[in-house]
Write a protein that holds these residues in place. Structure first.
Motif, mmCIF file in Angstrom:
data_model
loop_
_atom_site.group_PDB
_atom_site.id
_atom_site.type_symbol
_atom_site.label_atom_id
_atom_site.label_comp_id
_atom_site.label_asym_id
_atom_site.label_seq_id
_atom_site.Cartn_x
_atom_site.Cartn_y
_atom_site.Cartn_z
ATOM 1 N N ASP A 182 0.826 -1.209 0.000
ATOM 2 C CA ASP A 182 0.000 0.000 0.000
ATOM 3 C C ASP A 182 0.859 1.257 0.000
ATOM 4 N N LYS A 183 0.395 2.242 -0.760
ATOM 5 C CA LYS A 183 0.988 3.576 -0.717
ATOM 6 C C LYS A 183 -0.065 4.519 -0.159
ATOM 7 N N TYR A 184 0.355 5.318 0.798
ATOM 8 C CA TYR A 184 -0.533 6.286 1.450
ATOM 9 C C TYR A 184 -0.111 7.705 1.087
ATOM 10 N N GLN A 185 -1.075 8.591 1.221
ATOM 11 C CA GLN A 185 -0.786 10.007 1.018
ATOM 12 C C GLN A 185 -1.654 10.803 1.989
ATOM 13 N N LYS A 186 -1.062 11.821 2.565
ATOM 14 C CA LYS A 186 -1.808 12.667 3.496
ATOM 15 C C LYS A 186 -2.546 13.733 2.705
ATOM 16 N N ARG A 187 -3.870 13.769 2.903
ATOM 17 C CA ARG A 187 -4.716 14.747 2.213
ATOM 18 C C ARG A 187 -5.676 15.349 3.223
ATOM 19 N N GLU A 188 -5.763 16.653 3.238
ATOM 20 C CA GLU A 188 -6.699 17.360 4.101
ATOM 21 C C GLU A 188 -6.598 16.871 5.546
ATOM 22 N N GLY A 189 -5.376 16.669 6.022
ATOM 23 C CA GLY A 189 -5.140 16.286 7.405
ATOM 24 C C GLY A 189 -5.318 14.819 7.729
ATOM 25 N N GLY A 190 -5.672 13.999 6.744
ATOM 26 C CA GLY A 190 -5.853 12.565 7.003
ATOM 27 C C GLY A 190 -5.101 11.720 5.992
ATOM 28 N N TRP A 191 -4.732 10.534 6.420
ATOM 29 C CA TRP A 191 -4.019 9.612 5.550
ATOM 30 C C TRP A 191 -4.995 8.696 4.836
ATOM 31 N N GLY A 192 -4.714 8.373 3.573
ATOM 32 C CA GLY A 192 -5.558 7.467 2.809
ATOM 33 C C GLY A 192 -4.759 6.732 1.759
ATOM 34 N N PHE A 193 -5.344 5.656 1.271
ATOM 35 C CA PHE A 193 -4.707 4.880 0.215
ATOM 36 C C PHE A 193 -4.648 5.680 -1.074
ATOM 37 N N VAL A 194 -3.550 5.596 -1.779
ATOM 38 C CA VAL A 194 -3.489 6.144 -3.131
ATOM 39 C C VAL A 194 -3.204 5.028 -4.139
ATOM 40 N N GLU A 195 -2.683 3.907 -3.627
ATOM 41 C CA GLU A 195 -2.412 2.782 -4.518
ATOM 42 C C GLU A 195 -2.295 1.508 -3.697
ATOM 43 N N ARG A 196 -2.847 0.403 -4.203
ATOM 44 C CA ARG A 196 -2.706 -0.902 -3.561
ATOM 45 C C ARG A 196 -2.332 -1.925 -4.625
ATOM 46 N N SER A 197 -1.274 -2.657 -4.355
ATOM 47 C CA SER A 197 -0.856 -3.765 -5.221
ATOM 48 C C SER A 197 -0.956 -5.044 -4.404
ATOM 49 N N ILE A 198 -1.330 -6.111 -5.056
ATOM 50 C CA ILE A 198 -1.418 -7.405 -4.393
ATOM 51 C C ILE A 198 -0.314 -8.303 -4.917
ATOM 52 N N VAL A 199 0.432 -8.906 -3.992
ATOM 53 C CA VAL A 199 1.484 -9.856 -4.338
ATOM 54 C C VAL A 199 0.996 -11.235 -3.907
ATOM 55 N N THR A 200 0.968 -12.198 -4.815
ATOM 56 C CA THR A 200 0.576 -13.567 -4.472
ATOM 57 C C THR A 200 1.824 -14.332 -4.077
#
Length: 85
Positions: free
Chosen positions: A25-43
């Motif tokens: 997961d990649k997170y980014q802080k926006r408007e004072g809160g953190w959220g996902f910006v990208e999710r990759s799945i590794v099998t």
């Protein structure tokens, strides 16, 4: 970035595929809160099992508590200990 373990078991099919892997997961802080910006799945692994009856006589499961879908499940007593602190 984070890495988290995940697992999935798909039911309702003639066989039971089970997959284990990780989320990257990649997170980014926006408007004072953190959220996902990208999710990759590794099998990391996958297997397909033919359905079979549950066997509680196997050495790994023999003598272990049985899970239930109600208040008799062993986890209810286990987690009730947390409230007694």
């Amino acid at each position: 970035m984070t890495s988290s373990w995940c697992g999935a078991c798909i039911t309702g099919t003639p066989s039971t595929p089970t997959v284990g892997g990780r989320y990257l997961d990649k997170y980014q802080k926006r408007e004072g809160g953190w959220g996902f910006v990208e999710r990759s799945i590794v099998t990391d692994w996958a297997r397909v099992d033919d359905p079979s009856p549950v066997r509680f006589d196997h050495p790994l499961t023999r003598g272990t508590p049985r899970g239930t879908l109600d208040a008799n499940d062993p986890s209810h007593q286990f987690f009730s200990l947390l409230g007694s602190r």
